[in-house]
Design an enzyme around this catalytic site. Structure first.
Site, PDB file in Angstrom:
ATOM      1  CB  CYS A 257      38.766  60.413  19.412  1.00 20.09           C
ATOM      2  SG  CYS A 257      37.989  59.520  20.758  1.00 20.09           S
ATOM      3  CG  LEU A 258      43.544  58.676  23.182  1.00 21.09           C
ATOM      4  CD1 LEU A 258      43.795  58.505  24.678  1.00 21.09           C
ATOM      5  CD2 LEU A 258      44.849  58.567  22.402  1.00 21.09           C
TER       6      LEU A 258
ATOM      7  CG  HIS B 119      33.967  60.491  24.554  1.00 24.10           C
ATOM      8  ND1 HIS B 119      33.831  59.526  23.581  1.00 24.10           N
ATOM      9  CD2 HIS B 119      35.156  61.100  24.312  1.00 24.10           C
ATOM     10  CE1 HIS B 119      34.896  59.559  22.774  1.00 24.10           C
ATOM     11  NE2 HIS B 119      35.712  60.510  23.181  1.00 24.10           N
TER      12      HIS B 119
ATOM     13  N   GLY C 181      43.004  63.802  26.714  1.00 21.55           N
ATOM     14  CA  GLY C 181      41.745  63.592  27.414  1.00 21.55           C
ATOM     15  C   GLY C 181      41.285  62.156  27.251  1.00 21.55           C
TER      16      GLY C 181
ATOM     17  CD  GLN D 125      37.790  58.102  24.868  1.00 25.03           C
ATOM     18  OE1 GLN D 125      37.918  59.031  25.642  1.00 25.03           O
ATOM     19  NE2 GLN D 125      38.513  57.983  23.762  1.00 25.03           N
TER      20      GLN D 125
ATOM     21  CG  HIS E 126      36.755  65.120  22.144  1.00 28.09           C
ATOM     22  ND1 HIS E 126      37.088  64.930  20.819  1.00 28.09           N
ATOM     23  CD2 HIS E 126      36.867  63.893  22.728  1.00 28.09           C
ATOM     24  CE1 HIS E 126      37.370  63.645  20.629  1.00 28.09           C
ATOM     25  NE2 HIS E 126      37.251  63.003  21.765  1.00 28.09           N
ATOM     26  CD  GLU E 127      37.988  63.565  26.376  1.00 30.38           C
ATOM     27  OE1 GLU E 127      37.385  62.488  26.539  1.00 30.38           O
ATOM     28  OE2 GLU E 127      38.896  63.704  25.537  1.00 30.38           O
TER      29      GLU E 127
END
Ligand code: NI
Length: 155
Positions: free
Chosen positions: A90-91, A136, A48, A53, A132-133
């Site tokens: 998380c990236l 953000h 994701g 991000q 999660h997304e």
């Protein structure tokens, strides 16, 4: 193909901690962003990626938990149920993982890249990814919800 730089938590503008604004224009600029985000996510081996991000404070994210790519624009959580407890990363926080409780079932409504509304529901990893997304977009990162960070030998 275009890759965007993934914003990390040390970003001086605190991009990851800001609230995003709705998407209002469904145009080539949006499509380029979505295409670049997919390239960036797959290259980084993520499931994701949310617009902040890659430095864009707009309400959109993409997810692919192995069942194909889904683009969520102006998403809204309609319903949640149950609970799951598991590790999350998380990236934007490479190498960091922690335990986060999430609903086990999530139903969302969002717009696609042409502005058409759709609904989607998912469980387990997919439900976790949607939460999660979506976080953000409100400037919430997974570490805000972690109740225990994992040590290297636990990964
Ligand atoms: Ni993330």
């Amino acid at each position: 193909m275009g890759y965007r730089t993934i914003v990390k938590d040390n970003d001086p503008f605190k991009t990851l901690h800001k609230k995003c604004r709705p998407v209002t224009e469904f145009n080539q600029k949006l499509w380029d962003l979505l295409d670049d985000m997919a390239d960036t996510m797959y290259k980084a081996d993520g499931v994701g990626l949310a617009a902040p991000q890659v430095g864009t404070l707009r309400r959109l994210f993409i997810i692919d938990v192995g069942e194909g790519l889904i683009e969520f624009i102006n998403p809204e959580i309609l319903q949640t149920s149950g609970e799951q407890d598991g590790s999350e990363g998380c990236l934007s926080f490479p190498g960091e993982y922690g335990m986060v409780k999430r609903p086990n079932y999530v139903k969302m409504r969002a717009q696609d890249r042409n502005g058409n509304f759709f609904e989607v529901e998912g469980e387990e990893l997919f439900a976790r990814a949607m939460c999660h997304e979506n976080d953000h977009l409100d400037g919430i990162v997974f570490k805000d919800r972690v109740y225990r960070m994992l040590r290297e030998d636990e990964l």
